[in-house]
Design a protein around this motif. Structure first.
Motif, PDB file in Angstrom:
ATOM      1  N   PHE A 187     -18.181  34.331  58.731  1.00 51.76           N
ATOM      2  CA  PHE A 187     -18.900  33.863  59.793  1.00 51.76           C
ATOM      3  C   PHE A 187     -18.127  32.958  60.612  1.00 51.76           C
ATOM      4  CE2 PHE A 187     -23.142  35.509  58.817  1.00 51.76           C
ATOM      5  CZ  PHE A 187     -23.110  35.457  57.426  1.00 51.76           C
ATOM      6  N   CYS A 188     -18.064  33.428  61.867  1.00 49.85           N
ATOM      7  CA  CYS A 188     -17.508  32.376  62.886  1.00 49.85           C
ATOM      8  C   CYS A 188     -18.477  31.546  63.251  1.00 49.85           C
ATOM      9  CB  CYS A 188     -16.922  33.302  64.147  1.00 49.85           C
ATOM     10  SG  CYS A 188     -15.821  32.461  65.446  1.00 49.85           S
ATOM     11  N   ALA A 189     -18.085  30.227  63.645  1.00 50.05           N
ATOM     12  CA  ALA A 189     -19.120  29.112  64.088  1.00 50.05           C
ATOM     13  C   ALA A 189     -18.455  28.389  65.077  1.00 50.05           C
ATOM     14  CB  ALA A 189     -19.715  28.667  62.914  1.00 50.05           C
ATOM     15  N   VAL A 190     -19.283  27.917  66.009  1.00 44.89           N
ATOM     16  CA  VAL A 190     -19.079  26.902  67.096  1.00 44.89           C
ATOM     17  C   VAL A 190     -19.774  25.761  67.170  1.00 44.89           C
ATOM     18  CG1 VAL A 190     -18.391  26.984  69.758  1.00 44.89           C
ATOM     19  CG2 VAL A 190     -18.096  29.053  68.358  1.00 44.89           C
ATOM     20  N   ASN A 191     -19.211  24.735  67.390  1.00 45.36           N
ATOM     21  CA  ASN A 191     -19.963  23.455  67.771  1.00 45.36           C
ATOM     22  C   ASN A 191     -20.131  23.313  69.267  1.00 45.36           C
ATOM     23  OD1 ASN A 191     -19.415  20.571  65.676  1.00 45.36           O
ATOM     24  ND2 ASN A 191     -21.211  21.057  66.713  1.00 45.36           N
ATOM     25  N   GLU A 192     -21.391  23.145  69.571  1.00 47.76           N
ATOM     26  CA  GLU A 192     -21.834  22.704  70.953  1.00 47.76           C
ATOM     27  C   GLU A 192     -21.392  21.500  71.356  1.00 47.76           C
ATOM     28  OE1 GLU A 192     -25.346  25.128  71.834  1.00 47.76           O
ATOM     29  OE2 GLU A 192     -25.903  23.825  73.481  1.00 47.76           O
ATOM     30  N   PRO A 193     -20.663  21.406  72.407  1.00 51.56           N
ATOM     31  CA  PRO A 193     -20.208  20.030  72.767  1.00 51.56           C
ATOM     32  C   PRO A 193     -21.272  19.083  73.169  1.00 51.56           C
ATOM     33  CG  PRO A 193     -18.837  21.678  73.987  1.00 51.56           C
ATOM     34  CD  PRO A 193     -20.050  22.495  73.231  1.00 51.56           C
ATOM     35  N   GLY A 194     -21.176  17.828  72.634  1.00 52.88           N
ATOM     36  CA  GLY A 194     -22.290  16.669  72.770  1.00 52.88           C
ATOM     37  C   GLY A 194     -23.322  17.008  72.160  1.00 52.88           C
TER      38      GLY A 194
END
Lengths: 113, 113
Positions: free
Chosen positions: B90-97
């Motif tokens: 799984f690829c994942a991204v942190n949403e800024p702020g």
């Protein structure tokens, strides 16, 4: 090593029942998360909490609520279980901050009949 | 809202073959990027992460990923896969702020001995 413990590995409930899924972490993490994992859909965020008594809706909060009365414990509540809530539920925790990775529990496979 | 795309849903490789799994995200600003792996019967665990600096990051078990900002991509690679790499990635991204982490739909890798 971080330990995230989900109270049940498997649960079978009937439609309309109130269901509680419990999660406890032992690393003093500020953030806790509830995801559901479905084949072909990946992980979808239900709710998360960044502090005691604080909560934020995720992408699919409908039909769910959460409770965080203590820092180490995050509960997911299905007020009235429905068959479309049959899924694998994953709890995760992390330190506050964008670069802190998630630590996952083993998951609870919930079947609603 | 942030979105993460993994175009390969199921990949089958022979042992010693090279692996590349695609991941694209939608947000154009600063992001933190992760790859997680779920081995059969086990909980999700971190494979590698990118926050800043060298766009080529190395993780556990010989995996690496390259962040290409212009392509909004963070592809996972391994030069020579082993049967034990059979898992879902799984690829994942942190949403800024924001403490929220958005996951892709996952790629099931099956490595044939």
């Amino acid at each position: 090593d971080v330990k995230v413990t989900q109270s049940s590995r498997y649960l079978v409930k009937r439609t309309g029942e109130k269901v509680f899924l419990e999660c406890v972490q032992d690393m003093d993490h500020e953030n806790m998360f509830w995801y559901r994992q479905d084949p072909g859909l990946g992980l979808r965020l239900i709710y998360f909490s960044y502090d005691v008594k604080m909560k934020e809706k995720g992408d699919i909060p409908e039909g769910y609520s959460v409770s965080r009365e203590k820092k180490e414990r995050f509960s997911l509540i299905l007020e009235s279980a429905s068959t479309n809530q049959t899924s694998m539920y994953l709890c995760a925790s992390s330190y506050r901050g964008m670069n802190s990775p998630l630590h996952f529990g083993n998951g609870t496979r919930l079947t609603v009949t | 809202a942030q979105s993460v795309s993994q175009h390969n849903h199921h990949v089958i490789l022979s042992e010693a073959a090279s692996l590349e799994l695609g991941c694209n995200y939608s947000y154009g600003g600063t992001v933190n990027l992760f790859w997680y792996v779920q081995y059969p019967g086990q909980h999700l665990q971190l494979l590698l992460k990118y926050f800043s600096g060298d766009p080529l990051v190395k993780g556990i078990k010989g995996f690496e990923a390259e962040f290409i900002k212009s392509k909004f991509s963070f592809n996972l690679r391994k030069p020579s896969v082993q049967w034990s790499d059979t898992a879902e990635y799984f690829c994942a991204v942190n949403e800024p702020g924001y403490q929220k982490v958005t996951f892709g739909t996952g790629t099931k890798l099956q490595v044939i001995p």
